[in-house]
Design a protein around this motif. Structure first.
Motif, PDB file in Angstrom:
ATOM      1  N   SER A   1      -7.553  10.664   1.987  1.00 29.14           N
ATOM      2  CA  SER A   1      -8.553   9.798   2.075  1.00 29.14           C
ATOM      3  C   SER A   1      -8.951   9.489   3.339  1.00 29.14           C
ATOM      4  O   SER A   1      -9.793   8.335   3.832  1.00 29.14           O
ATOM      5  CB  SER A   1      -7.918   8.310   1.253  1.00 29.14           C
ATOM      6  N   ALA A   2      -8.664  10.077   4.424  1.00 19.23           N
ATOM      7  CA  ALA A   2      -8.909   9.758   5.911  1.00 19.23           C
ATOM      8  C   ALA A   2     -10.043   9.632   6.209  1.00 19.23           C
ATOM      9  O   ALA A   2     -11.091  10.373   5.800  1.00 19.23           O
ATOM     10  CB  ALA A   2      -8.049  10.844   6.535  1.00 19.23           C
TER      11      ALA A   2
ATOM     12  N   ASN B   1      -5.446   6.922  -5.073  1.00 15.73           N
ATOM     13  CA  ASN B   1      -5.586   5.467  -4.970  1.00 15.73           C
ATOM     14  C   ASN B   1      -7.064   5.324  -5.324  1.00 15.73           C
ATOM     15  O   ASN B   1      -7.660   5.829  -6.389  1.00 15.73           O
ATOM     16  CB  ASN B   1      -5.090   4.959  -3.852  1.00 15.73           C
TER      17      ASN B   1
ATOM     18  N   ASN C   1      -0.534   4.434  -6.284  1.00 11.97           N
ATOM     19  CA  ASN C   1       0.714   3.753  -6.159  1.00 11.97           C
ATOM     20  C   ASN C   1       0.650   2.257  -6.939  1.00 11.97           C
ATOM     21  O   ASN C   1      -0.483   1.861  -7.729  1.00 11.97           O
ATOM     22  CB  ASN C   1       0.996   3.382  -4.544  1.00 11.97           C
TER      23      ASN C   1
ATOM     24  N   GLN D   1       0.438  -0.599  -6.450  1.00 13.09           N
ATOM     25  CA  GLN D   1      -0.378  -1.716  -5.969  1.00 13.09           C
ATOM     26  C   GLN D   1      -1.597  -1.427  -6.755  1.00 13.09           C
ATOM     27  O   GLN D   1      -2.292  -2.394  -7.038  1.00 13.09           O
ATOM     28  CB  GLN D   1      -0.538  -1.717  -4.585  1.00 13.09           C
ATOM     29  N   ILE D   2      -2.059  -0.257  -7.058  1.00 14.79           N
ATOM     30  CA  ILE D   2      -3.387  -0.279  -7.816  1.00 14.79           C
ATOM     31  C   ILE D   2      -3.323  -0.724  -9.161  1.00 14.79           C
ATOM     32  O   ILE D   2      -4.349  -1.286  -9.760  1.00 14.79           O
ATOM     33  CB  ILE D   2      -3.776   1.514  -7.799  1.00 14.79           C
TER      34      ILE D   2
ATOM     35  N   SER E   1       4.283   9.526   1.493  1.00 12.40           N
ATOM     36  CA  SER E   1       3.177   8.799   1.077  1.00 12.40           C
ATOM     37  C   SER E   1       2.511   9.469  -0.213  1.00 12.40           C
ATOM     38  O   SER E   1       2.938  10.582  -0.392  1.00 12.40           O
ATOM     39  CB  SER E   1       2.081   9.454   2.177  1.00 12.40           C
ATOM     40  N   SER E   2       1.685   8.943  -0.730  1.00 13.52           N
ATOM     41  CA  SER E   2       0.927   9.685  -1.932  1.00 13.52           C
ATOM     42  C   SER E   2       0.528  10.921  -1.695  1.00 13.52           C
ATOM     43  O   SER E   2       0.693  11.983  -2.416  1.00 13.52           O
ATOM     44  CB  SER E   2      -0.156   8.665  -2.530  1.00 13.52           C
ATOM     45  N   GLY E   3       0.096  11.191  -0.448  1.00 13.60           N
ATOM     46  CA  GLY E   3      -0.422  12.378  -0.143  1.00 13.60           C
ATOM     47  C   GLY E   3       0.609  13.643  -0.231  1.00 13.60           C
ATOM     48  O   GLY E   3       0.170  14.652  -0.720  1.00 13.60           O
TER      49      GLY E   3
ATOM     50  N   TYR F   1      -5.617  15.916   5.662  1.00 18.74           N
ATOM     51  CA  TYR F   1      -4.372  15.329   5.774  1.00 18.74           C
ATOM     52  C   TYR F   1      -3.733  15.511   7.241  1.00 18.74           C
ATOM     53  O   TYR F   1      -3.460  14.483   7.914  1.00 18.74           O
ATOM     54  CB  TYR F   1      -3.447  15.991   4.733  1.00 18.74           C
TER      55      TYR F   1
ATOM     56  N   CYS G   1      -9.499   4.211   8.883  1.00 18.30           N
ATOM     57  CA  CYS G   1      -8.731   4.609   8.202  1.00 18.30           C
ATOM     58  C   CYS G   1      -8.852   5.422   6.813  1.00 18.30           C
ATOM     59  O   CYS G   1      -8.585   6.375   6.623  1.00 18.30           O
ATOM     60  CB  CYS G   1      -7.950   3.102   7.527  1.00 18.30           C
ATOM     61  N   HIS G   2     -10.047   4.796   6.084  1.00 21.60           N
ATOM     62  CA  HIS G   2     -10.459   5.496   4.948  1.00 21.60           C
ATOM     63  C   HIS G   2     -11.958   5.800   4.984  1.00 21.60           C
ATOM     64  O   HIS G   2     -12.764   5.220   5.655  1.00 21.60           O
ATOM     65  CB  HIS G   2     -10.348   4.626   3.780  1.00 21.60           C
TER      66      HIS G   2
ATOM     67  N   CYS H   1      -2.717   4.357   9.833  1.00 21.27           N
ATOM     68  CA  CYS H   1      -3.133   5.102   8.580  1.00 21.27           C
ATOM     69  C   CYS H   1      -3.057   6.408   8.427  1.00 21.27           C
ATOM     70  O   CYS H   1      -2.529   7.385   7.774  1.00 21.27           O
ATOM     71  CB  CYS H   1      -4.511   4.868   8.189  1.00 21.27           C
ATOM     72  N   THR H   2      -3.193   7.291   9.666  1.00 24.26           N
ATOM     73  CA  THR H   2      -3.160   8.688  10.089  1.00 24.26           C
ATOM     74  C   THR H   2      -1.826   9.045  10.581  1.00 24.26           C
ATOM     75  O   THR H   2      -1.202  10.113  10.141  1.00 24.26           O
ATOM     76  CB  THR H   2      -4.121   9.266  10.990  1.00 24.26           C
TER      77      THR H   2
ATOM     78  N   HIS I   1       5.305   4.877   5.943  1.00 32.03           N
ATOM     79  CA  HIS I   1       5.725   6.162   5.278  1.00 32.03           C
ATOM     80  C   HIS I   1       6.163   6.935   6.492  1.00 32.03           C
ATOM     81  O   HIS I   1       5.618   7.078   7.586  1.00 32.03           O
ATOM     82  CB  HIS I   1       4.518   6.763   4.794  1.00 32.03           C
TER      83      HIS I   1
ATOM     84  N   LYS J   1       3.820  15.341   7.672  1.00 31.49           N
ATOM     85  CA  LYS J   1       2.644  16.217   8.451  1.00 31.49           C
ATOM     86  C   LYS J   1       3.222  17.178   8.915  1.00 31.49           C
ATOM     87  O   LYS J   1       2.465  18.579   8.917  1.00 31.49           O
ATOM     88  CB  LYS J   1       1.590  15.237   9.046  1.00 31.49           C
TER      89      LYS J   1
END
Ligand code: NCC
Length: 277
Positions: free
Chosen positions: A59-60, A82, A103, A105-106, A193-195, A214, A224-225, A235-236, A241, A247
């Motif tokens: 989502s970056a 997400n 995740n 939270q969603i 992370s979800s990633g 990613y 971030c997104h 975020c990156t 996480h 990565k």
């Protein structure tokens, strides 16, 4: 411990990163009569012969202005995360979605409109919640980070035909252990992370996995997104996480070219069925 070469690292992943989702056969879910809520078919058998080529779309913000949409949609299956939308971003991210990892939270924060947003319809859903490292299923069920169980039960009752899984925390923590064992530094005891979770799920279902933005391309940005005006380098690179370490691990097993990484932020990984150990 000695640094594994890429092939050895892939074999560790293939041997240990077995996707596991709740099936309701273990307590407390068995005592609660939850077996009927979880899908009958295990996630790894949902797409019987698997996919030949898959895309994982981070989502970056760096994917903005990438024009990668057509390339992403040409894969047999596409995984997104997400709240990441496709509408209005087709040119850069495509519009095919096969699976979405969300995740907890969603499911629990009303701002995400989980029950009525188009994002969560007509796709396979895979939810997860960060359970504490040593927690067993009882502890986790009674004290999840965000209580995803009631909205999950409700959604399953309303949409029994939609494949919708909950990741077993043992899978998440096994991934964490593999990241820790293959990093030089001590990493924070927080789940990947979800990633990263998504990349490993796709490696078990696809012959080849292409991961976009990613590992950042030359478009790397603090945005971030791609779908939000919010700037934060964490975020990156990660805060909660162990993002940086996941990565670095993924970069070690990249089989794609330097040029694809630089220009497309694209990493190409072999699926487990394509790895000889
Ligand atoms: O941001 P998030 O992640 O939804 O992104 C999905 C996955 O894309 C990769 N990513 C994202 C942004 C970026 N600049 N670089 C990236 O590499 C990561 O692999 C990431 O996992 C999550 O992992 O579930 C996460 O979710 C958000 C948030 O909960 C959701 O977006 C819903 O709003 C988390 N942020 C917060 O809780 C504030 C984030 O830490 C992790």
């Amino acid at each position: 411990s000695k640094k594994l070469n890429p092939q050895e690292l892939l074999c560790v992943l293939k041997k240990r990163a077995h996707v596991r989702t709740l099936d309701g056969k273990e307590a407390p879910f068995s005592n609660l009569g939850w077996e009927k809520y979880f899908p009958q078919t295990p996630l790894n058998l949902l797409y019987r012969q698997g996919f030949s080529s898959c895309a994982v779309v981070s989502s970056a913000g760096a994917i903005l202005n990438s024009s990668l949409g057509a390339e992403i949609d040409a894969h047999d299956a596409v995984l997104r995360f997400n709240t990441a939308p496709t509408r209005n971003y087709e040119r850069d991210v495509g519009n095919k979605t096969t699976m979405r990892i969300i995740n907890s939270q969603i499911l629990t924060n009303p701002i995400h409109h989980f029950t009525d947003s188009y994002l969560y319809k007509d796709v396979t859903l895979v939810a997860w919640d960060p359970s504490p490292y040593f927690a067993d299923l009882h502890m986790w069920y009674h004290k999840p980070d965000y209580n995803l169980f009631p909205p999950y039960e409700q959604h399953r009752k309303k949409n029994p035909d939609q494949p919708f899984y909950i990741i077993h925390p043992k899978f998440t923590w096994e991934l964490w252990k593999i990241i820790q064992e293959n990093s030089n530094e001590k990493i924070q005891p927080n789940p990947p992370s979800s990633g990263f979770i998504g990349i490993l799920i796709m490696m078990s279902m696809c012959q080849k996995v292409h991961v976009y933005e990613y590992i950042p391309s030359y478009r790397q940005t603090d945005l971030c997104h791609y779908h939000e005006q919010y700037y934060d380098a964490a975020c990156t690179l990660g805060a909660y996480h162990p993002l940086l370490y996941e990565k670095m691990l993924v970069q070690r097993i990249n089989q794609g070219s330097e040029d694809n990484l630089l220009r497309k932020g694209k990493v190409t990984l072999p699926g487990f069925s394509s790895i000889q150990c």
